[in-house]
Write an enzyme that holds these catalytic residues in place. Structure first.
Site, PDB file in Angstrom:
ATOM      1  N   GLY A  51      60.481  -3.817   0.256  1.00 45.97           N
ATOM      2  CA  GLY A  51      60.649  -4.316   1.620  1.00 45.97           C
ATOM      3  C   GLY A  51      61.254  -5.707   1.534  1.00 45.97           C
ATOM      4  O   GLY A  51      60.782  -6.553   0.757  1.00 45.97           O
ATOM      5  N   ALA A  52      62.286  -5.951   2.343  1.00 52.00           N
ATOM      6  CA  ALA A  52      63.095  -7.166   2.164  1.00 52.00           C
ATOM      7  C   ALA A  52      62.285  -8.473   2.191  1.00 52.00           C
ATOM      8  O   ALA A  52      62.363  -9.269   1.238  1.00 52.00           O
ATOM      9  CB  ALA A  52      64.212  -7.180   3.206  1.00 52.00           C
ATOM     10  N   ARG A  95      67.071  -6.906  -7.465  1.00 51.42           N
ATOM     11  CA  ARG A  95      67.567  -5.863  -6.543  1.00 51.42           C
ATOM     12  C   ARG A  95      68.727  -6.473  -5.750  1.00 51.42           C
ATOM     13  O   ARG A  95      68.661  -7.656  -5.379  1.00 51.42           O
ATOM     14  CB  ARG A  95      66.462  -5.362  -5.599  1.00 51.42           C
ATOM     15  CG  ARG A  95      65.449  -4.457  -6.290  1.00 51.42           C
ATOM     16  CD  ARG A  95      64.515  -3.792  -5.301  1.00 51.42           C
ATOM     17  NE  ARG A  95      65.134  -2.647  -4.631  1.00 51.42           N
ATOM     18  CZ  ARG A  95      64.553  -1.996  -3.616  1.00 51.42           C
ATOM     19  NH1 ARG A  95      63.378  -2.382  -3.154  1.00 51.42           N
ATOM     20  NH2 ARG A  95      65.149  -0.949  -3.065  1.00 51.42           N
ATOM     21  N   GLN A 201      58.992   6.275   1.766  1.00 49.03           N
ATOM     22  CA  GLN A 201      58.252   5.099   2.275  1.00 49.03           C
ATOM     23  C   GLN A 201      57.657   5.371   3.654  1.00 49.03           C
ATOM     24  O   GLN A 201      56.638   4.787   4.023  1.00 49.03           O
ATOM     25  CB  GLN A 201      59.181   3.872   2.351  1.00 49.03           C
ATOM     26  CG  GLN A 201      59.606   3.301   1.019  1.00 49.03           C
ATOM     27  CD  GLN A 201      60.922   3.877   0.547  1.00 49.03           C
ATOM     28  OE1 GLN A 201      61.244   5.028   0.819  1.00 49.03           O
ATOM     29  NE2 GLN A 201      61.685   3.101  -0.184  1.00 49.03           N
ATOM     30  N   ASP A 242      67.663  -4.826   5.636  1.00 43.87           N
ATOM     31  CA  ASP A 242      67.715  -5.487   4.326  1.00 43.87           C
ATOM     32  C   ASP A 242      68.771  -6.582   4.280  1.00 43.87           C
ATOM     33  O   ASP A 242      68.649  -7.550   3.541  1.00 43.87           O
ATOM     34  CB  ASP A 242      67.953  -4.466   3.224  1.00 43.87           C
ATOM     35  CG  ASP A 242      66.706  -3.626   3.048  1.00 43.87           C
ATOM     36  OD1 ASP A 242      66.531  -2.650   3.800  1.00 43.87           O
ATOM     37  OD2 ASP A 242      65.869  -3.998   2.199  1.00 43.87           O
ATOM     38  N   ASN A 252      70.106  -0.943   5.934  1.00 45.61           N
ATOM     39  CA  ASN A 252      68.682  -0.617   5.876  1.00 45.61           C
ATOM     40  C   ASN A 252      68.576   0.659   5.040  1.00 45.61           C
ATOM     41  O   ASN A 252      69.583   1.227   4.595  1.00 45.61           O
ATOM     42  CB  ASN A 252      68.105  -0.445   7.286  1.00 45.61           C
ATOM     43  CG  ASN A 252      66.582  -0.365   7.286  1.00 45.61           C
ATOM     44  OD1 ASN A 252      65.906  -1.210   6.683  1.00 45.61           O
ATOM     45  ND2 ASN A 252      66.024   0.647   7.911  1.00 45.61           N
ATOM     46  N   LYS A 253      67.374   1.125   4.846  1.00 42.33           N
ATOM     47  CA  LYS A 253      67.119   2.289   3.985  1.00 42.33           C
ATOM     48  C   LYS A 253      68.053   3.464   4.306  1.00 42.33           C
ATOM     49  O   LYS A 253      68.319   3.739   5.471  1.00 42.33           O
ATOM     50  CB  LYS A 253      65.647   2.689   4.147  1.00 42.33           C
ATOM     51  CG  LYS A 253      65.175   3.862   3.330  1.00 42.33           C
ATOM     52  CD  LYS A 253      65.474   3.732   1.861  1.00 42.33           C
ATOM     53  CE  LYS A 253      64.962   2.468   1.224  1.00 42.33           C
ATOM     54  NZ  LYS A 253      65.532   2.203  -0.124  1.00 42.33           N
TER      55      LYS A 253
END
Ligand code: MRU
Length: 351
Positions: A51-52, A95, A201, A242, A252-253
């Site tokens: 998670g960012a 990351r 998630q 993110d 985002n994801k």
């Protein structure tokens, strides 16, 4: 009433970082102590913390851990600073997509460069800085939650993708912060959580933390969102981010883009909830956002068991996608809800 999440995902304790191990949720809810710089790099890369905003704090903690190690190797202040800045740069590579990681590590680097303290003094200042960032994260999320709650209709069903909750931040959450604040005002609000393949998630973490807080949540698989939108069972979408480019394009994801297209088609508002630290004004559009490519095992296996033939099948596994700004109704930040034209509203939020 204020709706609190009982989760504190990550915190600095004396000489180490204490965090929830997110790889074992929902089977176990346990904490791990990270005591070394390389160990923190691996914890971020292997998503013990994810998670960012949470990996931002983890990166800031990682710099302290490297500092503690370097202090044992040298008493030469100039050498300590040079090596620590190199290690901090390395931490930023754990990351690539979530810009909060670079943002928080850069805060530590700025402190190292501007400090007049001796080695022990710098370490102490780095600790205080990290604790300040932790506390600010929770306060910011509560502001995001309260601004976001204003656009949640009474009795709304909110679709979310991945986990942008307490477990993706220090506490309270961004997208799920909006849910928490909305639920505090109106306990008929509920959530539909996308499973979020490949790492699930949504299924593992979002349902876990909402159930823990007693907020109604329905789990659906990723392909189901359009079906429920067509049935008018979804009133709005709120996701985290993110990295957001200066024009509002949002990484985002993986799968978020699909949800945004479906929401546009069905005329359902699509909101992004994120702190300003997730906005990267140095990049003009989402085309410049680096997208993490993750291990193929995440696609070929679930819980260690193969879900496809392991020979003769090509695999590709981007961890994130970019939702174009045209599909975004608003970006909910700690400074209020930014609306299109995002180039303008984002710039103004920084003034
Ligand atoms: O790969 P992850 O689990 O770190 O990805 C997380 C997300 O995409 C979240 O939606 C995002 O970081 C926002 S968290 C408040």
């Amino acid at each position: 009433m204020e709706f609190q999440s009982r989760i504190k995902t990550i915190e600095w304790v004396d000489t180490y970082s204490k965090m929830v191990d997110q790889t074992v949720i929902p089977y176990e809810y346990k904490f791990v102590n990270i005591t070394g710089g390389q160990e923190m790099f691996d914890a971020i890369r292997n998503m013990i913390v994810r998670g960012a905003p949470a990996i931002g704090i983890a990166g800031a903690h990682g710099v302290i851990l490297f500092a503690q190690e370097l202090a044992k190797e040298t008493s030469d202040r100039a050498e300590f600073i040079k090596k620590l800045i190199e290690k901090a740069g390395y931490m930023k590579t754990s990351r690539p997509t979530a810009v909060n990681l670079m943002w928080a590590v850069d805060k530590q680097i700025e402190l190292i460069k501007s400090s007049n303290a001796d080695i022990n003094g710098i370490i102490e200042e780095l600790k205080q800085n990290a604790i300040k960032l932790e506390n600010e994260d929770i306060e910011i999320n509560k502001k995001i939650g309260d601004y976001g709650a204003e656009v949640v209709p009474k009795g709304a069903t909110i679709l979310t993708h991945c986990n942008a909750g307490a477990l993706a931040t220090v506490g309270y959450g961004t997208a799920l912060g909006v849910v928490r604040s909305a639920y505090a005002k109106d306990n008929t609000v509920q959530v539909f959580a996308d499973e979020t393949r490949p790492r699930q998630q949504g299924a593992r973490i979002t349902t876990f933390e909402l159930a823990m807080d007693g907020i109604p949540v329905t789990l659906i698989t990723d392909g189901m969102c359009s079906y429920f939108m067509k049935k008018r069972m979804i009133d709005m979408v709120v996701v985290g981010a993110d990295r957001i480019a200066a024009n509002g394009d949002t990484a985002n994801k993986i799968g978020t883009y699909t949800v945004a297209i479906a929401a546009k088609y069905h005329n359902i508002p699509f909101y992004v909830a994120a702190p300003l630290s997730t906005i990267d004004i140095s990049i003009k559009s989402g085309a410049e956002i680096p997208i993490e490519e993750r291990s193929h095992d995440e696609v070929t296996h679930i819980n260690g068991k193969p879900v496809c033939p392991l020979k003769g099948v090509n695999i590709i596994n981007p961890g994130f996608d970019v939702t174009p700004h045209e599909l975004i109704t608003g970006i909910i930040t700690e400074k209020g809800i930014l609306r299109p034209d995002f180039n303008k509203s984002i710039r103004e939020a920084y003034e």
